[in-house]
Motif scaffolding. Structure first.
Motif, PDB file in Angstrom:
ATOM      1  N   ILE A   1      26.722  20.531  60.394  1.00  0.00           N
ATOM      2  CA  ILE A   1      27.658  21.723  60.430  1.00  0.00           C
ATOM      3  C   ILE A   1      28.391  21.853  61.612  1.00  0.00           C
ATOM      4  N   CYS A   2      29.594  21.529  61.924  1.00  0.00           N
ATOM      5  CA  CYS A   2      30.158  21.224  63.032  1.00  0.00           C
ATOM      6  C   CYS A   2      30.861  22.840  63.219  1.00  0.00           C
ATOM      7  N   HIS A   3      31.284  23.117  64.410  1.00  0.00           N
ATOM      8  CA  HIS A   3      32.040  24.422  64.459  1.00  0.00           C
ATOM      9  C   HIS A   3      33.391  24.351  63.965  1.00  0.00           C
ATOM     10  N   SER A   4      34.070  23.358  63.646  1.00  0.00           N
ATOM     11  CA  SER A   4      35.386  23.137  63.035  1.00  0.00           C
ATOM     12  C   SER A   4      35.174  23.402  61.478  1.00  0.00           C
ATOM     13  N   ASP A   5      34.128  23.491  61.115  1.00  0.00           N
ATOM     14  CA  ASP A   5      34.047  23.936  59.746  1.00  0.00           C
ATOM     15  C   ASP A   5      34.440  25.079  59.709  1.00  0.00           C
TER      16      ASP A   5
ATOM     17  N   GLY B   1      33.030  20.148  55.479  1.00  0.00           N
ATOM     18  CA  GLY B   1      31.812  19.192  55.843  1.00  0.00           C
ATOM     19  C   GLY B   1      32.472  17.847  56.307  1.00  0.00           C
ATOM     20  N   HIS B   2      32.568  17.460  57.812  1.00  0.00           N
ATOM     21  CA  HIS B   2      33.104  16.232  58.118  1.00  0.00           C
ATOM     22  C   HIS B   2      31.890  15.357  59.091  1.00  0.00           C
ATOM     23  N   GLU B   3      30.735  15.845  58.704  1.00  0.00           N
ATOM     24  CA  GLU B   3      29.577  14.811  59.603  1.00  0.00           C
ATOM     25  C   GLU B   3      28.599  14.374  58.385  1.00  0.00           C
ATOM     26  N   ILE B   4      29.385  13.416  57.598  1.00  0.00           N
ATOM     27  CA  ILE B   4      28.700  12.892  56.356  1.00  0.00           C
ATOM     28  C   ILE B   4      28.068  11.728  56.373  1.00  0.00           C
TER      29      ILE B   4
ATOM     30  N   LEU C   1      28.784  11.779  63.685  1.00  0.00           N
ATOM     31  CA  LEU C   1      30.014  11.496  62.836  1.00  0.00           C
ATOM     32  C   LEU C   1      31.151  12.359  63.406  1.00  0.00           C
ATOM     33  N   CYS C   2      30.893  13.470  64.209  1.00  0.00           N
ATOM     34  CA  CYS C   2      32.026  14.246  64.737  1.00  0.00           C
ATOM     35  C   CYS C   2      31.436  14.717  66.085  1.00  0.00           C
ATOM     36  N   ALA C   3      30.612  15.368  66.350  1.00  0.00           N
ATOM     37  CA  ALA C   3      30.024  15.946  67.400  1.00  0.00           C
ATOM     38  C   ALA C   3      29.825  14.705  68.438  1.00  0.00           C
TER      39      ALA C   3
HETATM   40 ZN   LIG Z   1      33.485  18.335  63.848  1.00  0.00          ZN
END
Ligand SMILES: [Zn+2]
Ligand SMILES: NC(=O)c1ccc[n+]([C@@H]2O[C@H](COP(=O)([O-])OP(=O)(O)OC[C@H]3O[C@@H](n4cnc5c(N)ncnc54)[C@H](OP(=O)(O)O)[C@@H]3O)[C@@H](O)[C@H]2O)c1
Length: 345
Positions: A48-52, A70-73, A157-159
């Protein structure tokens, strides 16, 4: 007439947001067979990224509601489209902010997919990873090394990729003094990457409770921005070559400018719509610069994951079952997560 089973339609539980400011609602989506170069992933974990908060709070242009954030999959390939060439059923892969590109705009034609004018982003304009199953183009999937378990791979995958990429393209060299502002999901990985890249790493965050974490993650020094003057403390050290700003607040980034060494650079990855206040004089006398960095491609993700496998960089995570997705999101937004909330299926 073919049955759902023959058409291989899967019914997936997903958490979607229907309008800005709405809570996440668990509902069902039918996921059919993948089209030519797409794969269907059976998702194992999603960070769960802050960009969510962009789709959930509605502070971002181009969100297509209803959307599954969700983009850290991370998941396994369940089904491959007829024209897929690289992936096979069972492969464990990850997908980040880059979920597809147009391939014909000037950015794409120069190989820079991440600034594509019609970038597809999971959780923004295509469905993302708060879901049991999801479909993505084969080319945006990064292979996950076996040394990293799925829930720990997800935040990379994101952070992970964002801080890894920003640092490795920052111009800093081993031994250079590098500051990481913020110790959240991005920041706590940024400190680890900076330290493993051989930078003399200074962590800056609010409060004293994060100091022991910062040291444990590899920081040589910790600055409490609530108690200490960030610019003065950095100046005492001779100024930093690179300051990586991972915080959500533009105002908190500005003291970094006066803490930069000659030719120092502020690299911004934290997203805020408010302006940063910097005077031209602050920049020109020290030949200082400010730049930004957005995420990266699947190739960058693979390099980030490989680097993490090699050096032992891992996110510190709090695990939540999928049904508690709202609780996990609130935990991230409260700033209390140490340091990344991850939903597991
Ligand atoms: Zn992100
Ligand atoms: N460039 C990109 O590609 C990219 C990729 C992913 C995320 N992002 C953005 O990066 C930012 C951080 O994401 P995240 O997932 O790491 O968030 P997070 O885990 O929620 O952490 C939030 C961070 O922001 C800081 N912060 C929050 N409110 C603040 C305030 N009022 N003053 C100063 N600092 C404050 C916190 O600082 P403390 O540590 O001091 O508590 C913490 O480090 C977000 O804006 C996100 O949208 C950008």
């Amino acid at each position: 007439m073919k049955t759902a089973e023959q058409l291989k339609v899967r019914t997936a539980s997903v958490a979607e947001v229907t309008k800005p400011g709405a809570k996440l609602e668990v509902t069902k989506r039918e996921i059919g067979l993948p089209s030519s170069r797409h794969v269907i992933l059976k998702i194992q974990a999603c960070g769960i990224c802050h960009s969510d908060s962009f789709p959930i709070e509605g502070h971002f242009p181009g969100v297509k509601y209803p959307v599954v954030p969700g983009h850290e999959i991370v998941g396994t390939v369940e089904e491959v489209g007829p024209d897929c060439k690289r992936l096979k059923k069972g492969d464990r892969v990850g997908v980040g902010w880059h979920g597809g590109h147009c391939a014909i705009c000037p950015s794409c034609r120069s190989g820079d997919f991440i600034t594509c004018s019609s970038l597809e982003t999971p959780g923004i304009n295509i469905d993302g990873g708060y879901a049991e199953y999801a479909s993505f183009p084969e080319e945006v999937c990064a292979m996950v090394p076996k040394q990293i378990e799925s829930a720990e791979a997800a935040p990379l995958l994101c952070a992970g990729i964002t801080t890894f990429n920003a640092l490795r393209h920052s111009g800093a060299r081993p031994g250079d003094l590098v500051a990481i502002l913020g110790l959240g999901g991005l920041g706590h990985l940024g400190v680890q990457f900076a330290s493993k890249m051989g930078f003399n790493t200074v962590a800056i965050a609010r409060g004293d409770d994060k100091a022991p974490f910062a040291k444990q993650l590899g920081a040589k020094l910790y600055i409490n921005s609530e108690r200490q003057n960030v610019a003065e403390e950095l100046k005492k050290l001779g100024g930093v070559k690179v300051a990586l700003a991972t915080v959500t607040n533009a105002k908190a980034m500005t003291p970094l400018i006066d803490g930069l060494a000659i030719d120092g650079r502020l690299v911004v990855v934290g997203a805020d719509v408010e302006p940063m206040q910097i005077s031209p004089v602050q920049l020109l006398m020290g030949r200082r610069s400010v730049s930004g960095w957005p995420s990266g491609t699947a190739k960058d993700s693979e390099e980030c994951l490989e680097f993490a496998a090699l050096t032992g960089v891992r996110p510190l995570i709090e695990r939540f079952p999928f049904k508690n997705v709202n609780e996990a999101y609130e935990r991230m937004m409260s700033g209390k997560a140490r340091f990344r909330a991850v939903i597991e299926f």
